[in-house]
Design a protein around this motif. Sequence first.
Motif, PDB file in Angstrom:
ATOM      1  N   VAL A 330       0.629  -1.246  -0.201  1.00 14.84           N
ATOM      2  CA  VAL A 330      -0.039  -0.057  -0.059  1.00 14.84           C
ATOM      3  C   VAL A 330       0.881   1.417  -0.034  1.00 14.84           C
ATOM      4  CG1 VAL A 330      -1.625   1.540   1.232  1.00 14.84           C
ATOM      5  CG2 VAL A 330      -2.017  -1.123   1.041  1.00 14.84           C
ATOM      6  N   PRO A 331       1.920   1.594   0.909  1.00 18.52           N
ATOM      7  CA  PRO A 331       2.740   2.609   0.975  1.00 18.52           C
ATOM      8  C   PRO A 331       3.688   2.657  -0.380  1.00 18.52           C
ATOM      9  CG  PRO A 331       2.799   1.473   2.925  1.00 18.52           C
ATOM     10  CD  PRO A 331       2.312   0.261   2.063  1.00 18.52           C
ATOM     11  N   GLY A 332       3.656   1.837  -0.896  1.00 17.30           N
ATOM     12  CA  GLY A 332       4.836   1.884  -2.190  1.00 17.30           C
ATOM     13  C   GLY A 332       6.199   1.864  -1.670  1.00 17.30           C
ATOM     14  N   SER A 333       7.051   2.263  -2.344  1.00 16.44           N
ATOM     15  CA  SER A 333       8.694   2.430  -2.108  1.00 16.44           C
ATOM     16  C   SER A 333       8.774   3.022  -0.998  1.00 16.44           C
ATOM     17  CB  SER A 333       9.449   2.675  -3.563  1.00 16.44           C
ATOM     18  OG  SER A 333       9.227   3.923  -3.572  1.00 16.44           O
ATOM     19  N   LEU A 334       9.663   2.742  -0.071  1.00 11.41           N
ATOM     20  CA  LEU A 334      10.011   3.350   1.109  1.00 11.41           C
ATOM     21  C   LEU A 334      11.431   3.126   1.494  1.00 11.41           C
ATOM     22  CD1 LEU A 334       8.861   5.584   3.182  1.00 11.41           C
ATOM     23  CD2 LEU A 334       8.212   3.726   4.357  1.00 11.41           C
ATOM     24  N   SER A 335      12.445   3.817   1.090  1.00 14.84           N
ATOM     25  CA  SER A 335      13.925   3.208   1.335  1.00 14.84           C
ATOM     26  C   SER A 335      14.336   4.117   2.583  1.00 14.84           C
ATOM     27  CB  SER A 335      14.654   3.703   0.198  1.00 14.84           C
ATOM     28  OG  SER A 335      14.721   5.313  -0.057  1.00 14.84           O
ATOM     29  N   MET A 336      15.228   3.502   3.246  1.00 16.61           N
ATOM     30  CA  MET A 336      15.912   3.940   4.253  1.00 16.61           C
ATOM     31  C   MET A 336      16.841   5.195   3.997  1.00 16.61           C
ATOM     32  SD  MET A 336      15.555   2.656   7.500  1.00 16.61           S
ATOM     33  CE  MET A 336      15.836   4.047   8.677  1.00 16.61           C
ATOM     34  N   ALA A 337      17.026   5.495   2.971  1.00 18.01           N
ATOM     35  CA  ALA A 337      17.842   6.475   2.350  1.00 18.01           C
ATOM     36  C   ALA A 337      16.854   7.740   2.655  1.00 18.01           C
ATOM     37  CB  ALA A 337      18.485   6.580   1.118  1.00 18.01           C
ATOM     38  N   THR A 338      15.527   7.531   1.974  1.00 16.33           N
ATOM     39  CA  THR A 338      14.585   8.726   2.069  1.00 16.33           C
ATOM     40  C   THR A 338      14.300   8.997   3.562  1.00 16.33           C
ATOM     41  OG1 THR A 338      13.565   7.710  -0.037  1.00 16.33           O
ATOM     42  CG2 THR A 338      12.089   9.231   1.480  1.00 16.33           C
ATOM     43  N   ILE A 339      14.138   7.989   4.365  1.00 17.43           N
ATOM     44  CA  ILE A 339      13.740   8.215   5.870  1.00 17.43           C
ATOM     45  C   ILE A 339      14.794   8.965   6.568  1.00 17.43           C
ATOM     46  CG2 ILE A 339      13.252   7.061   8.114  1.00 17.43           C
ATOM     47  CD1 ILE A 339      11.884   4.995   6.538  1.00 17.43           C
ATOM     48  N   THR A 340      16.212   8.469   6.144  1.00 15.92           N
ATOM     49  CA  THR A 340      17.277   9.179   6.867  1.00 15.92           C
ATOM     50  C   THR A 340      17.317  10.827   6.449  1.00 15.92           C
ATOM     51  OG1 THR A 340      18.484   7.096   6.799  1.00 15.92           O
ATOM     52  CG2 THR A 340      19.730   8.989   7.051  1.00 15.92           C
ATOM     53  N   ARG A 341      17.150  10.796   5.129  1.00 15.66           N
ATOM     54  CA  ARG A 341      17.234  12.351   4.751  1.00 15.66           C
ATOM     55  C   ARG A 341      16.133  13.182   5.406  1.00 15.66           C
ATOM     56  NH1 ARG A 341      14.028  14.508   0.807  1.00 15.66           N
ATOM     57  NH2 ARG A 341      13.536  12.224   0.083  1.00 15.66           N
ATOM     58  N   LEU A 342      14.993  12.681   5.454  1.00 16.35           N
ATOM     59  CA  LEU A 342      13.749  13.246   5.705  1.00 16.35           C
ATOM     60  C   LEU A 342      13.975  13.357   7.645  1.00 16.35           C
ATOM     61  CD1 LEU A 342      10.786  11.612   4.364  1.00 16.35           C
ATOM     62  CD2 LEU A 342      11.461  14.150   4.030  1.00 16.35           C
ATOM     63  N   ARG A 343      14.787  12.637   8.184  1.00 14.74           N
ATOM     64  CA  ARG A 343      14.956  12.770   9.548  1.00 14.74           C
ATOM     65  C   ARG A 343      15.876  13.771   9.799  1.00 14.74           C
ATOM     66  NH1 ARG A 343      15.206   6.181  11.248  1.00 14.74           N
ATOM     67  NH2 ARG A 343      13.245   6.250  12.317  1.00 14.74           N
ATOM     68  N   GLU A 344      16.858  13.964   9.027  1.00 15.36           N
ATOM     69  CA  GLU A 344      18.019  14.946   9.364  1.00 15.36           C
ATOM     70  C   GLU A 344      17.104  16.315   9.198  1.00 15.36           C
ATOM     71  OE1 GLU A 344      20.694  14.068   6.273  1.00 15.36           O
ATOM     72  OE2 GLU A 344      21.774  12.344   7.555  1.00 15.36           O
ATOM     73  N   ALA A 345      16.439  16.425   7.972  1.00 14.28           N
ATOM     74  CA  ALA A 345      15.448  17.561   7.845  1.00 14.28           C
ATOM     75  C   ALA A 345      14.582  18.127   9.119  1.00 14.28           C
ATOM     76  CB  ALA A 345      14.848  17.620   6.626  1.00 14.28           C
ATOM     77  N   CYS A 346      13.755  17.090   9.472  1.00 12.88           N
ATOM     78  CA  CYS A 346      12.709  17.227  10.550  1.00 12.88           C
ATOM     79  C   CYS A 346      13.465  17.381  11.872  1.00 12.88           C
ATOM     80  CB  CYS A 346      11.905  16.054  10.415  1.00 12.88           C
ATOM     81  SG  CYS A 346      10.811  15.841   9.009  1.00 12.88           S
ATOM     82  N   GLN A 347      14.612  16.800  12.129  1.00 17.80           N
ATOM     83  CA  GLN A 347      15.323  16.988  13.333  1.00 17.80           C
ATOM     84  C   GLN A 347      16.046  18.291  13.464  1.00 17.80           C
ATOM     85  OE1 GLN A 347      19.078  15.027  14.999  1.00 17.80           O
ATOM     86  NE2 GLN A 347      17.163  13.734  15.192  1.00 17.80           N
ATOM     87  N   ALA A 348      16.174  18.930  12.477  1.00 11.53           N
ATOM     88  CA  ALA A 348      16.705  20.473  12.409  1.00 11.53           C
ATOM     89  C   ALA A 348      15.567  21.362  12.634  1.00 11.53           C
ATOM     90  CB  ALA A 348      17.322  20.744  11.056  1.00 11.53           C
ATOM     91  N   ASN A 349      14.705  21.055  11.883  1.00 10.75           N
ATOM     92  CA  ASN A 349      13.092  21.648  12.047  1.00 10.75           C
ATOM     93  C   ASN A 349      12.740  21.588  13.516  1.00 10.75           C
ATOM     94  OD1 ASN A 349      10.876  23.568  11.202  1.00 10.75           O
ATOM     95  ND2 ASN A 349       9.783  21.725  11.221  1.00 10.75           N
ATOM     96  N   VAL A 350      12.695  20.445  14.352  1.00  9.81           N
ATOM     97  CA  VAL A 350      12.165  20.548  15.595  1.00  9.81           C
ATOM     98  C   VAL A 350      12.939  21.239  16.393  1.00  9.81           C
ATOM     99  CG1 VAL A 350      12.020  18.852  17.640  1.00  9.81           C
ATOM    100  CG2 VAL A 350      11.099  18.278  15.434  1.00  9.81           C
ATOM    101  N   ILE A 351      14.486  21.131  16.280  1.00 12.20           N
ATOM    102  CA  ILE A 351      15.501  21.807  17.223  1.00 12.20           C
ATOM    103  C   ILE A 351      15.078  23.309  17.104  1.00 12.20           C
ATOM    104  CG2 ILE A 351      17.725  22.398  17.772  1.00 12.20           C
ATOM    105  CD1 ILE A 351      18.330  19.497  16.653  1.00 12.20           C
ATOM    106  N   ALA A 352      15.030  23.752  15.777  1.00  9.92           N
ATOM    107  CA  ALA A 352      14.985  25.297  15.636  1.00  9.92           C
ATOM    108  C   ALA A 352      13.661  25.914  16.007  1.00  9.92           C
ATOM    109  CB  ALA A 352      14.922  25.444  14.203  1.00  9.92           C
ATOM    110  N   GLN A 353      12.483  24.806  16.202  1.00  5.49           N
ATOM    111  CA  GLN A 353      11.349  25.477  16.681  1.00  5.49           C
ATOM    112  C   GLN A 353      11.068  25.311  18.319  1.00  5.49           C
ATOM    113  OE1 GLN A 353       7.637  24.222  14.299  1.00  5.49           O
ATOM    114  NE2 GLN A 353       8.668  24.394  12.442  1.00  5.49           N
ATOM    115  N   GLY A 354      12.294  24.350  18.644  1.00  3.61           N
ATOM    116  CA  GLY A 354      12.073  24.084  19.986  1.00  3.61           C
ATOM    117  C   GLY A 354      10.926  23.338  20.556  1.00  3.61           C
ATOM    118  N   LEU A 355      10.341  22.599  19.709  1.00  3.42           N
ATOM    119  CA  LEU A 355       9.243  21.639  19.926  1.00  3.42           C
ATOM    120  C   LEU A 355       9.604  20.618  21.045  1.00  3.42           C
ATOM    121  CD1 LEU A 355       8.023  21.025  16.292  1.00  3.42           C
ATOM    122  CD2 LEU A 355       7.046  22.604  18.132  1.00  3.42           C
TER     123      LEU A 355
END
Length: 355
Positions: A330-355
Amino acid sequence: MDKQNGTQQTENKQSEFDRSTAKERIDRIDPYGFERSEDFDYDSHEEFMSVYLAILTRRSIKWSKLLKGNNKVVKNIKVKRYVRKGIPNEHRSLIWMAASGAQAQLEQNPGYYRKLLEGERDPRLEDAIKTDMHRTFPDNVHFRKNAEPCLQQTLFNVLLAYGHHNTNVGYCQGMNFIVGYLILITKDEEKSFWLLDALLGRILPDYYSPAMLGLKSDQEVLGELVKLKVPAVAELMETHNVMWTLVVSRWFICLFIDILPVETVLRVWDCLFYEGSKIIFRVALTLIKHNQAYIQQATNFPDICDKFKEIIRGELVEDCHTFMKKIFTVPGSLSMATITRLREACQANVIAQGL
């Protein structure tokens, strides 16, 4: 003579009633010790189990041939395929331990778990864990104080040892439920400890530290994946200003315990221990994408929250075997590389926003 017959009939009826009551009590308890809810659908469960038991029997035979009495498991395509199709309960502990690296850690650190329990104890840690003991699976007969054996002490020991092992995490609510499941499967304190270490130390990045940075980031990652895979739902969430943490935080922090049926959770964990944290995203995306049309019927904030409570119920999740097939399609392709890239971006965003 008539009086004797009457007495005998009464005794027979009483015996029949006792057997019926005992069966009813047994039926109300699932194989893992959980009491079934009042609205449990016995008919559909029986219908599912009549098919699933045959699948389990086939899987058990295949796993026994694969293992041949050996407790060493080498990761390969065949084993991965077997894991996705389900690990029979008698082999779960062995496969989880081997696939996660927990067995290697146990063997490399003989006596370490016992030393953690015998060493100096942190009273604040003890108090925090004790507070949650009675809240852990009150609907499970094995965790009640009058159970024989009662698993509360085992649960306490594993959590205490882990708190001393990983002082950065200590103890966090949610860990008690995860350890409870580990104990039910392994029936072994030390193995449960090392599986917890594998989950918190390697598989789940920074979920339970005080800042919970990994947990917060992964919820944002899911939001980004929904934008890619189910854009209409992402747009709905954005329109009504619904933060992902409001609807999925328990999915992540409890690894679907008390969210999905027990057998479905265990099938998810089979893959989680073997393939890592991307399985959580596959499960979450399947629930959302499969129910896309239903979620889109929501017209306001509370309605969206209610829809997310409903999508974790019903035939889709009850049929664990079909559900597990769906999480890989159902979700289609989902590589660990994609998740790693998104994690880096989201983590930086969480830190910046102080969530």
